[in-house]
Design an enzyme around this catalytic site. Structure first.
Site: not given
Ligand code: NAD
Length: 495
Positions: A263, A246, A241-242, A188
C-alpha cells in the site's frame, strides 16, 4: 473530549516501551533505545527499545512457534471471540489510544474523534470474517469417482511494516486479517510513532490472544524493517509506506519469494466540474488534501478544476485554507496539526522552492508557522498553489504535506488524461451534479478508489489499494483476506 489528564505523566509514562516478543515486553538484545518526539513541541516523548536484526530473528521464531502451537487449534469461533474482546478493549480505551496518536504523530484530537468508528469497526469487521473463510467443492472430469475440494489455510508468519501517519488505524488494519485467518505476525511500526502499536499489543494479550501470535518490534527501516522483509522464515510481508521503500521490500522479499502486498503513496486527482455544488466541493476538496496536514496516502493533492470556475474555486479553497485553525492537536479547536518531524517539514519547504522555481504562485499559505506556541513544533500552513501544470514536479511527486496544486482543464477527456498522468493510482475524486459525468469519470480514473461528491472516507467493508506505482493487493473487504490465505486443492479418488 475535554482534557483532564497530564498527557506525559498519565498517557505516555505508563505505556510499554519494550519489544513485544512471545507475550513479554523486553529490552532490545543490544540494549539500545531511540527517542520519539512530540511534533507539536519538539519535546522528547519517550525512549523506546530499538529492535535490530537479532530481535527480529527472535520475534519471527516466536511467531513461528505460535503459528504451529495452540493458536493453530483455535477454531474460527475462538479467533472471533478474541477479536471481539479486542474490539471492546479498543472501544474502552479509545480516548487514551487517540491521545497517544495526538502526542506521537500530531493528529488533532478532533480528527481522532472522527476516527473512533473506524478504529472500533476494524477489529469488529475482521471478527465477522473469521467464520466465513471457506473453501469449496469442485466438479471435475478425472476418470473414476473423484471428489475434489479446496481448503483455505493461513499463509503463516506475516511481517507487517507500517508508516507513521495514522498509527492507530493502520496498526488495527494490519492486525485484523492476521487474527481472522489464523496467521501470526511480527509488526515493525514506524520509528516516528511506535507507541500506539505497543499499547495495542498489550490489549491483544488482555483480549486472550496467545503469546507469540502478535509480536511488535519497533526500530528503524534499514535495520529492523529490512531484516523482517528479508527473513526467510516470514511467509508474507504486508507493507504500507512510500513507493521508494516498497521497491526495497520487493527486492528483500526475493530471499524466499515470500508473498508481498504493497500500500504505497499517491498523487491523487480531485476533479471539480463547473456544475458541482461549489460549497460542498470547496470544503470536501480542501479537507481531502489538508486533513492530517496532508499526511494521508490518498490526499487529493491535485485539484483539477474546470476552466470557467478555476479562478473562483482557487479563491474559495484558498480562503478555506486560510481559515483553518493550525495548532497543537491537544487543543480541541485545532483542525490542522503539525508535520511529523523536522525532516518531513524540510521536504515540504523544499517543494515550495521547487514550485516557485517552476513558476507557480501560492494563492494561500506556503510557509512554515513559528508564531507563539507553534515556535518549537513543525507546523506548515495549508497551501494552495495556482498556475500549476501537470508536468511540474510539484504535480508529479508526493509531497506528503498540506499542499494542493490547482490545475485547470477544459474537457472531461482532458481531465481524465491529466488525472492519469502520474506514476500513481491510489485515489481520485469527482465533484459534479451530472450523473453521467460522475460515472464516466469514475470509470476513466485509473485508481483503486474513486470518490464522487465526497472524498477520502474509508470503510472496512470496501476494498482499498492502488493501481500502478501505488502498490498491489487490497486491504479491507473480503479480498483483503485472500492475501493471508493459501488455497489447497484436495483431489480424492473414492473407490
Ligand atoms: P516510509 O516508506 O519511509 O516508511 C514506512 C515504513 O517502512 C516505516 O516503518 C519504515 O521504518 C519502514 N522502512 C523504511 N525503510 C525500510 C527498508 N529498507 N526496509 C523495510 N522497511 C523499511 O514511509 P513513511 O514516510 O513512514 O510514510 C509515508 C508514505 O507512506 C507515503 O508515501 C504515503 O503515501 C504512504 N502511505 C500509504 C498508505 C496506503 O494505504 N496506500 C497509507 C499510509 C501511508
Amino acid at each position: 473530549m475535554t482534557l483532564t489528564v497530564n498527557p506525559i505523566a498519565d498517557i505516555i509514562a505508563p505505556l510499554p516501551k519494550g519489544l513485544l516478543i512471545d507475550g513479554q515486553f523486553v529490552p532490545a538484545l543490544s540494549g539500545k533505545t531511540f527517542k520519539t518526539f512530540n511534533p507539536a513541541t519538539g519535546e522528547v516523548l519517550a525512549e523506546v527499545a530499538e529492535g535490530d536484526v537479532v530481535d527480529i530473528d527472535l520475534a519471527v521464531a516466536a511467531a513461528r512457534r505460535a503459528f504451529t502451537g495452540p493458536w493453530s487449534r483455535f477454531t474460527p469461533f475462538q479467533r472471533q471471540q478474541c477479536l471481539l474482546r479486542f474490539a471492546d478493549l479498543v472501544e474502552k480505551h479509545f480516548d487514551t489510544l487517540a491521545l497517544i496518536d495526538v502526542l506521537d504523530m500530531g493528529a488533532p484530537i478532533s480528527a481522532m474523534q472522527a476516527r473512533r468508528q473506524r478504529a472500533i469497526g476494524l477489529p469488529r469487521f475482521y471478527a465477522g470474517m473469521c467464520t466465513v473463510i471457506a473453501g469449496g467443492t469442485l466438479p471435475n472430469s478425472l476418470p473414476g469417482e473423484v471428489f475434489t475440494y479446496t481448503l483455505k489455510e493461513p499463509v503463516g508468519v506475516v511481517g507487517a511494516i507500517t508508516p507513521w501517519n495514522a498509527p492507530l488505524t493502520s496498526t488495527l488494519w494490519k492486525m485484523g486479517p492476521v487474527l481472522a485467518t489464523g496467521c501470526t505476525m511480527v509488526l515493525k511500526p514506524a520509528e516516528d510513532s511506535p507507541l500506539t502499536a505497543l499499547r495495542l499489543g498489550q490489549l491483544l494479550l488482555e483480549a486472550g490472544v496467545p503469546a507469540g501470535v502478535v509480536n511488535i518490534v519497533p526500530g528503524f527501516g534499514p535495520t529492523a524493517g529490512d531484516a523482517l522483509a528479508r527473513h526467510s522464515d516470514v511467509d508474507k510481508v504486508a507493507f504500507t509506506g512510500s513507493d521508494l521503500t516498497g521497491r526495497k521490500i520487493v527486492e528483500a522479499s526475493k530471499t524466499n519469494l515470500k508473498r508481498v502486498t504493497l500500500e504505497l503513496g499517491g498523487k491523487s486527482p480531485d476533479i471539480i466540474f463547473a456544475d458541482c455544488d461549489m460549497e460542498a466541493a470547496v470544503a470536501g476538496a480542501a479537507m481531502g488534501v489538508f486533513a492530517n496536514s496532508g499526511q494521508i496516502c490518498v490526499a487529493g493533492t491535485r485539484l483539477l478544476v474546470e476552466r470557467p470556475i478555476y479562478e473562483e474555486f482557487v479563491a474559495r479553497v484558498s480562503a478555506y485554507a486560510r481559515a483553518l485553525k493550525v495548532g497543537n492537536g491537544l487543543d480541541p479547536a485545532t483542525q490542522i496539526g503539525p508535520i511529523v518531524n523536522a525532516r518531513q517539514l524540510e521536504r515540504i519547504t523544499s517543494y515550495m522552492e521547487i514550485g516557485i522555481s517552476e513558476g507557480v504562485t501560492a494563492a494561500a499559505g506556503g510557509r512554515r508557522l513559528t508564531e507563539g506556541a507553534l515556535k518549537n513544533g513543525y507546523f506548515f500552513e495549508p497551501t494552495v498553489l495556482s498556475g500549476v501544470s501537470n508536468a511540474m514536479r510539484i504535480a508529479q511527486e508526493e509531497i506528503f504535506g498540506p499542499v494542493a496544486a490547482a490545475i485547470p482543464f477544459d474537457t472531461p477527456e482532458e481531465a481524465a488524461a491529466i488525472a492519469n498522468d502520474t506514476p500513481f493510482g491510489l485515489g481520485g475524486g469527482v465533484w459534479t451534479t451530472n450523473l453521467s459525468t460522475a460515472h464516466r469519470m469514475a470509470k476513466a480514473i485509473r485508481a483503486g478508489t474513486v470518490w464522487v461528491n465526497t472524498y477520502g472516507g474509508l470503510d472496512p467493508v470496501v476494498p482499498f489499494g492502488g493501481y500502478k506505482a501505488s502498490g498491489y493487493g487490497r486491504e479491507s473487504g473480503t479480498e483483503h483476506l485472500d492475501a493471508y490465505l493459501e488455497t489447497k486443492s484436495v483431489v480424492m479418488k473414492l473407490a
